[in-house]
Design an enzyme around this catalytic site. Structure first.
Site, PDB file in Angstrom:
ATOM      1  N   ASP A  96     -15.964  24.898   6.569  1.00  0.00           N
ATOM      2  CA  ASP A  96     -15.822  25.833   7.688  1.00  0.00           C
ATOM      3  C   ASP A  96     -17.217  26.183   8.220  1.00  0.00           C
ATOM      4  OD1 ASP A  96     -15.019  27.833   9.388  1.00  0.00           O
ATOM      5  OD2 ASP A  96     -14.225  29.157   7.819  1.00  0.00           O
ATOM      6  N   LYS A  98     -18.489  26.019  11.301  1.00  0.00           N
ATOM      7  CA  LYS A  98     -18.557  26.656  12.630  1.00  0.00           C
ATOM      8  C   LYS A  98     -19.857  26.306  13.352  1.00  0.00           C
ATOM      9  CE  LYS A  98     -15.554  30.630  11.596  1.00  0.00           C
ATOM     10  NZ  LYS A  98     -15.434  30.624  10.121  1.00  0.00           N
ATOM     11  N   ASP A 101     -24.538  24.881  17.949  1.00  0.00           N
ATOM     12  CA  ASP A 101     -25.891  24.708  18.502  1.00  0.00           C
ATOM     13  C   ASP A 101     -25.908  23.479  19.413  1.00  0.00           C
ATOM     14  OD1 ASP A 101     -28.702  24.989  18.821  1.00  0.00           O
ATOM     15  OD2 ASP A 101     -28.851  25.798  16.790  1.00  0.00           O
ATOM     16  N   GLY A 103     -26.519  19.602  20.623  1.00  0.00           N
ATOM     17  CA  GLY A 103     -26.109  18.366  19.957  1.00  0.00           C
ATOM     18  C   GLY A 103     -27.078  17.859  18.908  1.00  0.00           C
ATOM     19  N   THR A 105     -29.333  19.360  17.183  1.00  0.00           N
ATOM     20  CA  THR A 105     -29.437  20.222  15.990  1.00  0.00           C
ATOM     21  C   THR A 105     -28.191  20.114  15.113  1.00  0.00           C
ATOM     22  OG1 THR A 105     -30.857  21.729  17.217  1.00  0.00           O
ATOM     23  CG2 THR A 105     -29.855  22.595  15.223  1.00  0.00           C
ATOM     24  N   GLN A 307     -11.130  41.764  10.212  1.00  0.00           N
ATOM     25  CA  GLN A 307     -10.116  40.723   9.989  1.00  0.00           C
ATOM     26  C   GLN A 307      -8.715  41.285  10.236  1.00  0.00           C
ATOM     27  OE1 GLN A 307      -9.358  37.749  10.089  1.00  0.00           O
ATOM     28  NE2 GLN A 307      -9.621  36.766   8.101  1.00  0.00           N
TER      29      GLN A 307
HETATM   30  O1  S5P Z   1     -10.847  33.255  13.289  1.00  0.00           O
HETATM   31  C1  S5P Z   1     -11.154  32.989  12.129  1.00  0.00           C
HETATM   32  C2  S5P Z   1     -11.663  31.744  11.782  1.00  0.00           C
HETATM   33  C3  S5P Z   1     -11.924  31.464  10.445  1.00  0.00           C
HETATM   34  S1  S5P Z   1     -12.342  29.855  10.030  1.00  0.00           S
HETATM   35  N1  S5P Z   1     -10.962  33.921  11.137  1.00  0.00           N
HETATM   36  C4  S5P Z   1     -11.248  33.652   9.817  1.00  0.00           C
HETATM   37  O2  S5P Z   1     -11.013  34.530   8.985  1.00  0.00           O
HETATM   38  N2  S5P Z   1     -11.774  32.424   9.458  1.00  0.00           N
HETATM   39  C5  S5P Z   1     -12.135  32.118   8.048  1.00  0.00           C
HETATM   40  O3  S5P Z   1     -10.958  32.182   7.260  1.00  0.00           O
HETATM   41  C6  S5P Z   1     -13.125  33.093   7.414  1.00  0.00           C
HETATM   42  O4  S5P Z   1     -14.443  32.635   7.579  1.00  0.00           O
HETATM   43  C7  S5P Z   1     -12.681  33.127   5.969  1.00  0.00           C
HETATM   44  O5  S5P Z   1     -13.334  32.071   5.275  1.00  0.00           O
HETATM   45  C8  S5P Z   1     -11.202  32.819   5.993  1.00  0.00           C
HETATM   46  C9  S5P Z   1     -10.283  34.020   5.870  1.00  0.00           C
HETATM   47  O6  S5P Z   1     -10.380  34.605   4.618  1.00  0.00           O
HETATM   48  P1  S5P Z   1      -9.399  35.807   4.139  1.00  0.00           P
HETATM   49  O7  S5P Z   1      -9.975  36.200   2.829  1.00  0.00           O
HETATM   50  O8  S5P Z   1      -9.452  36.895   5.163  1.00  0.00           O
HETATM   51  O9  S5P Z   1      -8.012  35.216   4.011  1.00  0.00           O
END
Ligand code: S5P
Length: 357
Positions: A96, A98, A101, A103, A105, A307
């Protein structure tokens, strides 16, 4: 009336990307649409998780840069050990990273530095913020790597035939340079085999990052499907799970356009809902921000750091995504192995209900 993609069983999805086609078959074989997000800071814990939860998942997602003792050795390091576990349990590895940057790099970040993800990760991902060239640059780096790899495999087979130990006196002097090269190559191959054996057999204290991982020593290969193809694939971040993110509808549409123009390399998206809108879109959607209520209690639907969580039923059943990505919901549980199985079952139930609706 033709069936929508959401109702098409995985094994009938017509992806032209070899890794997606493989992944759909793998999902059916393992009855799993679960990706474990193994966000841990020690290589040993990462390998242990991959080994114990491997049977329940089809994808293992890594952030190699949060592993404080990540070993970069291409042949014996953490990536190589993960790759061996992927072959043992039948799952793909998704770094993951992400990328975001220019091309030139991102090519170096993908193939060099401590990560070298192209060597061990089947899949990686990128933001399209810098423009479409980020995709073609990563695609070029992946195909250059694949060409090199094919050549290495061929070289291995060729040099495997006449063994230097078995070369007769007559052969000496015939083509001294070739024989010398062959012997040097074999010595190098031997040295790398010896070093693997040394790592797995030497005694080290239990908390040492290089201490052997007993479960990782057997040389077993998952037998229900062939090994994954050598191809590499990319996911584009079309939507994010975090509150207040700036990836709006126009941005997601631009992502889909770029994906349609790069189907040889782009497998699909990280998104909160399927991005397949045109009749011939066959992209895969992987979705983070997924948790199940634990026991009687409904788990909080956020982590206090932005999150946001949805259940497998909602994501797979209503949003028609293909793979749920679960991190803390599993690794933070008292019994991660049992919890991973619970997520696998719930994810698969939501999928079977969706295709039979
Ligand atoms: O939009 C996103 C994209 C990603 S890749 N939201 C995310 O949470 N992630 C990744 O998914 C984040 O970097 C983490 O590794 C995982 C979610 O983890 P959790 O512990 O919240 O389930």
């Amino acid at each position: 009336m033709s069936r929508s993609i959401a109702q098409t069983p995985y094994e009938e999805r017509q992806s032209t990307h070899p890794l997606s086609a493989y992944l759909y078959r793998l999902m059916v074989v393992k009855e799993s649409n679960l990706c474990l997000s193994a966000d841990v800071s020690s290589a040993r814990t990462l390998l242990r998780l991959a080994n114990s939860i491997g049977p329940s998942i089809v994808v293992l997602k890594t952030h190699y840069d949060i592993v404080s003792d990540w070993d970069s050795d291409v042949e014996t390091g953490t990536g190589a050990q993960l790759a061996a576990l992927a072959a043992k349990h039948g799952f793909l590895i998704f770094e993951d990273r992400k990328f975001s940057d220019i091309g030139s790099t991102v090519q170096k970040q993908y193939t060099d530095g401590p990560g070298k993800a192209v060597e061990w990760a089947h899949i990686t991902n990128a933001h399209i913020l810098p423009g479409a060239a980020i995709v073609s640059a990563l695609a070029d780096a992946a195909s250059a790597w694949r060409e090199k790899k094919k050549y290495e495999v061929k070289t291995d087979i060729t040099v495997g035939t006449p063994r230097p130990e078995s070369l007769s006196e007559d052969d000496e002097g015939k083509d001294d340079e070739d024989i010398k090269n062959l012997k040097a190559l074999q010595a190098r191959r031997k040295a790398s085999i010896v070093s693997i054996t040394t790592v797995s057999q030497s005694y080290e204290p239990a908390n040492s990052p290089r201490a052997p991982i007993p479960e990782c020593e057997e040389d077993v290969i998952f037998s229900k499907i062939e090994e994954a193809p050598l191809d590499r694939g990319l996911l584009l971040l079309a939507q994010m799970s975090s509150a207040g993110n700036l990836l709006d509808e126009a941005y997601a549409k631009a992502c889909v356009e770029i994906a349609r123009n790069n189907k040889d390399f782009v497998m699909g998206f990280i998104a909160q809902e399927t991005q397949n809108t045109a009749a011939d879109d066959q992209f895969i959607t992987m979705t983070p921000g997924c948790q199940l209520p634990s026991g009687e209690e409904q788990r909080a639907n956020s982590d206090g750091l932005g999150q946001q969580y949805n259940t497998p039923k909602k994501l797979i059943g209503e949003k028609s995504v293909d793979i749920i990505i679960v991190g803390r919901g599993i690794i933070g549980a008292a019994d991660p192995v049992t919890e991973a199985e619970r997520y696998r079952r719930k994810g698969w139930e939501a999928y079977t209900a969706r295709i039979s609706a």
